[in-house]
Design a protein around this motif. Structure first.
Motif, PDB file in Angstrom:
ATOM      1  N   UNK A   1      46.218  45.884  39.930  1.00 30.29           N
ATOM      2  CA  UNK A   1      44.901  45.284  40.149  1.00 30.29           C
ATOM      3  C   UNK A   1      44.713  44.050  39.269  1.00 30.29           C
ATOM      4  N   UNK A   2      45.274  44.062  38.061  1.00 28.92           N
ATOM      5  CA  UNK A   2      45.263  42.848  37.239  1.00 28.92           C
ATOM      6  C   UNK A   2      45.941  41.707  37.988  1.00 28.92           C
ATOM      7  N   UNK A   3      47.075  41.996  38.626  1.00 28.17           N
ATOM      8  CA  UNK A   3      47.793  40.975  39.386  1.00 28.17           C
ATOM      9  C   UNK A   3      46.956  40.460  40.554  1.00 28.17           C
ATOM     10  N   UNK A   4      46.096  41.306  41.102  1.00 28.03           N
ATOM     11  CA  UNK A   4      45.221  40.887  42.188  1.00 28.03           C
ATOM     12  C   UNK A   4      44.058  40.048  41.676  1.00 28.03           C
ATOM     13  N   UNK A   5      43.567  40.362  40.484  1.00 25.39           N
ATOM     14  CA  UNK A   5      42.382  39.690  39.960  1.00 25.39           C
ATOM     15  C   UNK A   5      42.684  38.372  39.254  1.00 25.39           C
ATOM     16  N   UNK A   6      43.839  38.258  38.642  1.00 21.75           N
ATOM     17  CA  UNK A   6      44.179  37.016  37.959  1.00 21.75           C
ATOM     18  C   UNK A   6      44.319  35.875  38.975  1.00 21.75           C
ATOM     19  N   UNK A   7      43.898  34.657  38.614  1.00 24.71           N
ATOM     20  CA  UNK A   7      44.185  33.510  39.490  1.00 24.71           C
ATOM     21  C   UNK A   7      45.679  33.434  39.787  1.00 24.71           C
ATOM     22  N   UNK A   8      46.018  32.995  41.012  1.00 21.51           N
ATOM     23  CA  UNK A   8      47.419  33.049  41.433  1.00 21.51           C
ATOM     24  C   UNK A   8      47.777  31.806  42.224  1.00 21.51           C
TER      25      UNK A   8
ATOM     26  N   UNK B   1      46.204  38.562  58.393  1.00 17.30           N
ATOM     27  CA  UNK B   1      46.547  37.338  57.667  1.00 17.30           C
ATOM     28  C   UNK B   1      45.875  37.292  56.302  1.00 17.30           C
ATOM     29  N   UNK B   2      44.582  37.584  56.260  1.00 12.66           N
ATOM     30  CA  UNK B   2      43.872  37.541  54.981  1.00 12.66           C
ATOM     31  C   UNK B   2      44.298  38.675  54.058  1.00 12.66           C
ATOM     32  N   UNK B   3      44.510  39.851  54.633  1.00 12.90           N
ATOM     33  CA  UNK B   3      44.989  40.965  53.812  1.00 12.90           C
ATOM     34  C   UNK B   3      46.375  40.646  53.240  1.00 12.90           C
ATOM     35  N   UNK B   4      47.239  40.114  54.052  1.00 17.12           N
ATOM     36  CA  UNK B   4      48.590  39.781  53.598  1.00 17.12           C
ATOM     37  C   UNK B   4      48.555  38.680  52.543  1.00 17.12           C
ATOM     38  N   UNK B   5      47.676  37.687  52.731  1.00 12.93           N
ATOM     39  CA  UNK B   5      47.557  36.616  51.745  1.00 12.93           C
ATOM     40  C   UNK B   5      47.128  37.189  50.390  1.00 12.93           C
ATOM     41  N   UNK B   6      46.251  38.181  50.413  1.00 10.35           N
ATOM     42  CA  UNK B   6      45.806  38.798  49.151  1.00 10.35           C
ATOM     43  C   UNK B   6      46.945  39.578  48.502  1.00 10.35           C
ATOM     44  N   UNK B   7      47.742  40.274  49.308  1.00 10.95           N
ATOM     45  CA  UNK B   7      48.900  40.980  48.749  1.00 10.95           C
ATOM     46  C   UNK B   7      49.905  39.978  48.162  1.00 10.95           C
ATOM     47  N   UNK B   8      50.102  38.844  48.812  1.00 11.96           N
ATOM     48  CA  UNK B   8      51.027  37.850  48.251  1.00 11.96           C
ATOM     49  C   UNK B   8      50.456  37.219  46.979  1.00 11.96           C
ATOM     50  N   UNK B   9      49.139  37.089  46.891  1.00 11.08           N
ATOM     51  CA  UNK B   9      48.488  36.681  45.643  1.00 11.08           C
ATOM     52  C   UNK B   9      48.903  37.641  44.523  1.00 11.08           C
ATOM     53  N   UNK B  10      48.827  38.937  44.809  1.00 17.85           N
ATOM     54  CA  UNK B  10      49.221  39.969  43.843  1.00 17.85           C
ATOM     55  C   UNK B  10      50.710  39.842  43.500  1.00 17.85           C
TER      56      UNK B  10
ATOM     57  N   UNK C   1      41.901  28.829  44.489  1.00 16.53           N
ATOM     58  CA  UNK C   1      42.754  29.434  43.483  1.00 16.53           C
ATOM     59  C   UNK C   1      42.191  29.263  42.073  1.00 16.53           C
ATOM     60  N   UNK C   2      41.175  28.402  41.914  1.00 12.15           N
ATOM     61  CA  UNK C   2      40.579  28.218  40.590  1.00 12.15           C
ATOM     62  C   UNK C   2      39.606  29.336  40.247  1.00 12.15           C
ATOM     63  N   UNK C   3      39.316  30.209  41.196  1.00 12.81           N
ATOM     64  CA  UNK C   3      38.408  31.326  40.950  1.00 12.81           C
ATOM     65  C   UNK C   3      38.889  32.103  39.726  1.00 12.81           C
ATOM     66  N   UNK C   4      38.007  32.394  38.785  1.00 12.95           N
ATOM     67  CA  UNK C   4      38.407  32.958  37.507  1.00 12.95           C
ATOM     68  C   UNK C   4      38.599  34.464  37.575  1.00 12.95           C
ATOM     69  N   UNK C   5      39.320  34.975  36.580  1.00 16.86           N
ATOM     70  CA  UNK C   5      39.465  36.428  36.456  1.00 16.86           C
ATOM     71  C   UNK C   5      38.103  37.083  36.306  1.00 16.86           C
ATOM     72  N   UNK C   6      37.233  36.492  35.503  1.00 16.13           N
ATOM     73  CA  UNK C   6      35.910  37.082  35.258  1.00 16.13           C
ATOM     74  C   UNK C   6      35.114  37.205  36.550  1.00 16.13           C
ATOM     75  N   UNK C   7      35.183  36.179  37.377  1.00 10.10           N
ATOM     76  CA  UNK C   7      34.449  36.218  38.639  1.00 10.10           C
ATOM     77  C   UNK C   7      35.002  37.288  39.569  1.00 10.10           C
ATOM     78  N   UNK C   8      36.292  37.418  39.606  1.00  9.48           N
ATOM     79  CA  UNK C   8      36.913  38.417  40.478  1.00  9.48           C
ATOM     80  C   UNK C   8      36.686  39.823  39.934  1.00  9.48           C
ATOM     81  N   UNK C   9      36.684  39.966  38.606  1.00  6.64           N
ATOM     82  CA  UNK C   9      36.367  41.263  38.018  1.00  6.64           C
ATOM     83  C   UNK C   9      34.943  41.676  38.379  1.00  6.64           C
ATOM     84  N   UNK C  10      34.026  40.725  38.336  1.00 11.25           N
ATOM     85  CA  UNK C  10      32.632  41.027  38.684  1.00 11.25           C
ATOM     86  C   UNK C  10      32.535  41.530  40.124  1.00 11.25           C
TER      87      UNK C  10
END
Length: 525
Positions: free
Chosen positions: A360-367, A180-189, A4-13
């Protein structure tokens, strides 16, 4: 999944990588627009659902929500934004052609209603499924009152394509691409959406005022001002629809629905459905006519009032939580949008492009996980914006401190501009960036927001919100009747209506167990 510490910048890249970015052309949207049928004088229609529109139980495009008079128009999932809006336009045109002298109310907050018994419950025929839908609405009326259920909104359905998830999840470090992984990403969002949801009513709230008939003595502590013959308003409000008077229901304030993992979300929602309520026990009956589906905290999953929902299409008689458990999250439903009174179909193209960027911002921001205390803070921020969003210098809670809404928005828009650039390059247009800048101007000048524009119309004319809305309703009616179909034609909707009648008749011709037994079996599953 990544830490969860993965940064917005890294995810944007990672989003900017060509093999990921090109999949964004497959983002799909669907719209569910609610609207009250009204008579020519602005009162709620007392007529049944028009037969020419088909059967609300079995029609894929035109149905009803709480009331016979509360229509709901549904578009299928499409990646072409223009096609989605032309489909919605065509639905409106067909409906107007079959309403006679009735109109469609262009606001979220309802028209003048003398008392809640003037709001007819939606009827779905004689099958057990149809009876269950109507009984659920009877339960809502008993629990919360019918006035609240007459509020209309626009639900925005959003899904990222399988190709995106395949490349995104592997780039994120997942060892497999599964539900499971797809759903986890949607819940991150979803968690980040809850944190940032305050932005939606500021930009799109269009209910700063309401008819006094709606309050029925429930003014509470809100410092309403009045205009015209019976309009109440808050000078800086954006969306009274999303206030404690509307969909944000105090009766559910004690619920903690967990958004940290899908299984915990399902478990917390199922717990609410299975937990008896002493408050609602007074509506319990041992035999027909029943007053609610059951006397639990929630009758069914759909009773949960939330500004966003994870969704998976259900099979016949399948519960939403069972569908999620079996197949994972397929899309999300954004539920914080007021009806846009400045659009004949309740939503504009620029809103869809902006929501693409925002989600997409909600997906990229740390959550990080969202606990009860932080969830309460998100609710406080949302309440502040719906009641006082245009107040100069409004402060919101952010971490352990406060920040001005304007400054927070400025930080978020800086990130969203990078996301919009990726979407624009993938789609070979500038629509996302243009929509983003259009919304930013509202933070620079609050008078550009829909809530301010609508309130200004009333204050300058001295007219009640009902009269302003009636004029808009007539304008949109004439517009729809004179314009041509754009995506489909009249025969298409006539066939859809006919098919819905056949399907409902087939459902009703099937053997039906006694209704009490049907309900018992449904909840025992």
């Amino acid at each position: 999944m990544p830490a969860q510490t993965d940064s917005f910048a890294a995810r944007l890249a990672r989003l900017q990588q060509p093999d990921v970015a090109t999949t964004l052309t497959g983002i799909q949207h669907g719209i569910e627009r609610e609207t009250l049928r009204i008579n020519p004088h602005g009162g709620i229609a007392q007529t049944p659902h028009p037969d020419a529109l088909g059967k609300a139980l079995t029609h894929d495009w035109i149905t009803t929500d709480f009331s016979e008079a509360l229509l709901e128009f549904i578009t299928p999932a499409e990646s072409d934004v223009s096609k989605t809006l032309t489909q919605l336009h065509d639905i409106h045109k067909f409906v107007y052609e079959n309403l006679g002298e009735e109109r469609l109310w262009p606001l979220s907050m309802p028209c003048y209603i003398n008392n809640q018994d003037e709001i007819p419950l939606a009827q779905y025929g004689t099958s057990n499924v149809g009876k269950m839908k109507t009984l659920y609405r009877q339960g809502l009326k008993n629990r919360y009152g019918a006035m609240m259920q007459a509020i209309a909104g626009v639900h925005f359905n959003f899904s990222l394509p399988p190709a995106f998830w395949h490349r995104w999840l592997l780039a994120e470090g997942a060892t497999s691409v599964d539900k499971e992984n797809r759903s986890a990403a949607y819940f991150h969002l979803i968690r980040n959406y809850r944190r940032l949801c305050w932005m939606i009513p500021y930009l799109y709230g269009a209910s700063p005022a309401l008819c006094r008939s709606f309050l029925q003595g429930r003014e509470g502590k809100l410092p309403f001002q009045t205009l015209g013959k019976g309009t109440c308003y808050l000078p800086y409000a954006t969306s009274l629809r999303m206030s404690d008077l509307g969909y944000t229901n105090k009766a559910q304030s004690g619920l903690y629905i967990c958004y940290n993992q899908m299984d915990k979300y399902i478990a917390s929602l199922r717990k609410a459905i299975r937990t008896p309520s002493t408050e609602f026990a007074r509506f319990a009956r041992e035999q027909e006519p029943f007053e609610q589906l059951n006397s639990n905290v929630l009758q069914i999953e759909n009773e949960l009032y939330s500004p966003i929902r994870p969704k998976q299409p259900t099979l016949p008689l399948e519960k939403p939580t069972d569908a999620l458990a079996a197949r994972g999250v397929e899309y999300i439903e954004v539920r914080a949008l007021d009806v846009n009174p400045f659009s004949s179909v309740g939503i504009e193209k620029s809103q869809i492009y902006f929501l693409d960027v925002f989600l997409l911002l909600c997906l990229l921001e740390p959550s990080a996980d969202l606990g009860p205390d932080e969830l309460a803070v998100t609710e406080q921020n949302l309440r502040a914006v719906v009641e006082r969003g245009r107040e100069p210098g409004l402060m919101l809670n952010h971490g352990d401190s406060q920040i001005s809404m304007h400054d927070w928005a400025q930080q978020l828009f800086a990130k969203m501009r990078s996301i919009a650039a990726v979407l624009d390059e993938a789609n070979d247009h500038q629509c996302h960036s243009e929509a983003l800048e259009q919304e930013w101007r509202k933070f620079s000048d609050a008078q550009l927001t829909p809530s301010a524009r609508l309130l200004d119309m009333m204050l300058e004319s001295g007219e009640d919100n009902g009269l302003v809305a009636l004029k808009l309703a007539e304008r949109y009616r004439q517009q729809a009747l004179t314009e041509e179909y754009r995506c489909y034609d009249k025969d298409f909707f006539v066939r859809q209506a006919a098919a819905s009648r056949v399907t409902q008749a087939q459902v009703e011709q099937q053997p039906q167990a006694p209704f009490a037994e049907f309900l018992r079996d449904y909840f025992a599953q």
